[in-house]
Motif scaffolding. Sequence first.
Motif, PDB file in Angstrom:
ATOM      1  N   LEU A 199     -60.777  35.912 -48.073  1.00  0.00           N
ATOM      2  CA  LEU A 199     -59.468  36.329 -48.581  1.00  0.00           C
ATOM      3  C   LEU A 199     -59.420  37.827 -48.853  1.00  0.00           C
ATOM      4  O   LEU A 199     -58.418  38.486 -48.536  1.00  0.00           O
ATOM      5  CB  LEU A 199     -59.117  35.546 -49.844  1.00  0.00           C
ATOM      6  N   VAL A 200     -60.464  38.375 -49.434  1.00  0.00           N
ATOM      7  CA  VAL A 200     -60.495  39.820 -49.691  1.00  0.00           C
ATOM      8  C   VAL A 200     -60.495  40.585 -48.373  1.00  0.00           C
ATOM      9  O   VAL A 200     -59.769  41.588 -48.209  1.00  0.00           O
ATOM     10  CB  VAL A 200     -61.725  40.193 -50.543  1.00  0.00           C
ATOM     11  N   SER A 201     -61.291  40.124 -47.400  1.00  0.00           N
ATOM     12  CA  SER A 201     -61.333  40.802 -46.102  1.00  0.00           C
ATOM     13  C   SER A 201     -59.978  40.752 -45.417  1.00  0.00           C
ATOM     14  O   SER A 201     -59.484  41.775 -44.904  1.00  0.00           O
ATOM     15  CB  SER A 201     -62.389  40.140 -45.204  1.00  0.00           C
ATOM     16  N   ALA A 202     -59.343  39.566 -45.409  1.00  0.00           N
ATOM     17  CA  ALA A 202     -58.033  39.421 -44.765  1.00  0.00           C
ATOM     18  C   ALA A 202     -56.976  40.256 -45.468  1.00  0.00           C
ATOM     19  O   ALA A 202     -56.097  40.855 -44.823  1.00  0.00           O
ATOM     20  CB  ALA A 202     -57.624  37.951 -44.749  1.00  0.00           C
ATOM     21  N   VAL A 209     -51.885  40.428 -34.538  1.00  0.00           N
ATOM     22  CA  VAL A 209     -52.911  41.457 -34.724  1.00  0.00           C
ATOM     23  C   VAL A 209     -52.381  42.795 -34.234  1.00  0.00           C
ATOM     24  O   VAL A 209     -51.822  42.894 -33.136  1.00  0.00           O
ATOM     25  CB  VAL A 209     -54.198  41.076 -33.959  1.00  0.00           C
ATOM     26  N   HIS A 210     -52.543  43.837 -35.054  1.00  0.00           N
ATOM     27  CA  HIS A 210     -52.038  45.168 -34.721  1.00  0.00           C
ATOM     28  C   HIS A 210     -53.159  46.188 -34.917  1.00  0.00           C
ATOM     29  O   HIS A 210     -53.968  46.075 -35.838  1.00  0.00           O
ATOM     30  CB  HIS A 210     -50.859  45.556 -35.619  1.00  0.00           C
ATOM     31  N   GLY A 211     -53.185  47.176 -34.062  1.00  0.00           N
ATOM     32  CA  GLY A 211     -54.085  48.298 -34.284  1.00  0.00           C
ATOM     33  C   GLY A 211     -55.469  48.116 -33.688  1.00  0.00           C
ATOM     34  O   GLY A 211     -55.722  47.259 -32.837  1.00  0.00           O
ATOM     35  N   SER A 212     -56.380  48.925 -34.192  1.00  0.00           N
ATOM     36  CA  SER A 212     -57.735  49.008 -33.661  1.00  0.00           C
ATOM     37  C   SER A 212     -58.497  47.705 -33.870  1.00  0.00           C
ATOM     38  O   SER A 212     -58.422  47.079 -34.925  1.00  0.00           O
ATOM     39  CB  SER A 212     -58.485  50.153 -34.346  1.00  0.00           C
ATOM     40  N   SER A 213     -59.272  47.309 -32.850  1.00  0.00           N
ATOM     41  CA  SER A 213     -60.106  46.108 -32.968  1.00  0.00           C
ATOM     42  C   SER A 213     -61.235  46.320 -33.964  1.00  0.00           C
ATOM     43  O   SER A 213     -61.791  45.358 -34.498  1.00  0.00           O
ATOM     44  CB  SER A 213     -60.667  45.713 -31.601  1.00  0.00           C
ATOM     45  N   LEU A 214     -61.580  47.583 -34.232  1.00  0.00           N
ATOM     46  CA  LEU A 214     -62.611  47.846 -35.236  1.00  0.00           C
ATOM     47  C   LEU A 214     -62.122  47.437 -36.615  1.00  0.00           C
ATOM     48  O   LEU A 214     -62.895  47.017 -37.469  1.00  0.00           O
ATOM     49  CB  LEU A 214     -62.985  49.330 -35.236  1.00  0.00           C
ATOM     50  N   THR A 270     -59.404  45.078 -37.023  1.00  0.00           N
ATOM     51  CA  THR A 270     -58.942  43.684 -37.006  1.00  0.00           C
ATOM     52  C   THR A 270     -59.946  42.687 -36.444  1.00  0.00           C
ATOM     53  O   THR A 270     -59.856  41.498 -36.723  1.00  0.00           O
ATOM     54  CB  THR A 270     -57.662  43.577 -36.167  1.00  0.00           C
ATOM     55  N   GLY A 271     -60.879  43.161 -35.630  1.00  0.00           N
ATOM     56  CA  GLY A 271     -61.771  42.254 -34.930  1.00  0.00           C
ATOM     57  C   GLY A 271     -61.230  41.823 -33.575  1.00  0.00           C
ATOM     58  O   GLY A 271     -61.923  41.172 -32.809  1.00  0.00           O
ATOM     59  N   MET A 320     -62.125  37.889 -37.143  1.00  0.00           N
ATOM     60  CA  MET A 320     -62.396  38.763 -38.274  1.00  0.00           C
ATOM     61  C   MET A 320     -63.861  39.178 -38.371  1.00  0.00           C
ATOM     62  O   MET A 320     -64.186  40.220 -38.940  1.00  0.00           O
ATOM     63  CB  MET A 320     -61.961  38.060 -39.565  1.00  0.00           C
ATOM     64  N   GLU A 321     -64.750  38.366 -37.817  1.00  0.00           N
ATOM     65  CA  GLU A 321     -66.191  38.657 -37.939  1.00  0.00           C
ATOM     66  C   GLU A 321     -66.559  40.028 -37.391  1.00  0.00           C
ATOM     67  O   GLU A 321     -67.542  40.627 -37.828  1.00  0.00           O
ATOM     68  CB  GLU A 321     -67.020  37.592 -37.214  1.00  0.00           C
ATOM     69  N   THR A 322     -65.794  40.524 -36.396  1.00  0.00           N
ATOM     70  CA  THR A 322     -66.135  41.809 -35.799  1.00  0.00           C
ATOM     71  C   THR A 322     -65.334  42.966 -36.376  1.00  0.00           C
ATOM     72  O   THR A 322     -65.416  44.081 -35.873  1.00  0.00           O
ATOM     73  CB  THR A 322     -65.946  41.763 -34.270  1.00  0.00           C
ATOM     74  N   SER A 323     -64.563  42.720 -37.424  1.00  0.00           N
ATOM     75  CA  SER A 323     -63.929  43.808 -38.154  1.00  0.00           C
ATOM     76  C   SER A 323     -64.973  44.516 -39.004  1.00  0.00           C
ATOM     77  O   SER A 323     -65.859  43.882 -39.586  1.00  0.00           O
ATOM     78  CB  SER A 323     -62.812  43.271 -39.053  1.00  0.00           C
ATOM     79  N   ILE A 324     -64.882  45.824 -39.082  1.00  0.00           N
ATOM     80  CA  ILE A 324     -65.867  46.587 -39.845  1.00  0.00           C
ATOM     81  C   ILE A 324     -65.810  46.275 -41.334  1.00  0.00           C
ATOM     82  O   ILE A 324     -66.835  46.349 -42.034  1.00  0.00           O
ATOM     83  CB  ILE A 324     -65.675  48.102 -39.607  1.00  0.00           C
TER      84      ILE A 324
END
Length: 313
Positions: free
Chosen positions: A127-130, A265-270, A272-273, A278-282
């Motif tokens: 939840l915090v990450s999202a 999903v919007h923006g950089s994959s770094l 959003t993943g 989400m696992e690949t979001s920084i």
Amino acid sequence: MGTTSTAEHGTGSGPADGSGTGSGPADGSGTGSGPADGSGTGTGGRLSRAVRSPLGWMLTGVLGVGLVAGLTADGPGPVPALGAVVAVAVYRVVMRRVAHRSTPEIARRGAGREALRGGAVGLAFVLVSALLITVLGGYSFSWAGNGFLPVVFAAVAVQAGAAVTEELMFRGLALQALEQLWGSRVAVAVSGLFFGLTHLFAPGATPWSALAIALEAGVMLGAAFLWRRNIWFVVGLHFAWNTTEQLLGVPVSGHTPVGLFTVDVHGSSLLTGGGFGMETSILPVVIGVLLAIAMFVRARRSGGLRSGPRAKG
């Protein structure tokens, strides 16, 4: 944590104490039908010792639990959850009969409490990450209208099966076996790396996705096990993590789930993943590493870290 297995007396032609007149010398050092302690150089003796070694019972258990997972993971209705029950039984048999170890890490007493504690950590993590990704403009959510109970039931059944079988294989078997050989820190690093590498087979996987999962999931879940020494805690964490992602409609390791929401999903994959999830979001990678460090500190304070080999087989 483990206990060494007791030596088995041989069944060769000489008496058990090696003092008789069987085909082998009394001291068991000859080439007769088998030494008195059952540790001879015959094929059966070597195979038995290999299976009882840490790597032997680890592979035996992983094959057993993995087979159950493969047969039940994609089953209808409650089949994945029932597979989890069978996987626990397989794990217990392997650890007690093959590894000659007790299994306090899967004890029923306190299991619910530990699962809830781990679940709270996993829920907060997702939840915090999202929320952070959403605030930074990466996600926008809308109600999917797929029905509440069917979606929740399906998510719970599938993710319960996945969480239990994966934690038994990677934290229960792999981490504890490697810990006996090389200590806690190396065991977490190696088992975490393998956990990430297994996700290379997921749709859209990349070297970065494997590394990200190794760090935020493999290492964090390993640290969580060292801290609590309880499979149910890491199962709860793993289950809440994946289930929350699925219900939010966020892709999970390359799979776009049927959730309660849909996510744009919007923006950089770094940030959003991307399509992998989400696992690949920084952001969750950084949060996961910070949580792992905190859990390592707690594990060290509670005596949960072990260094060097503790026992053979």
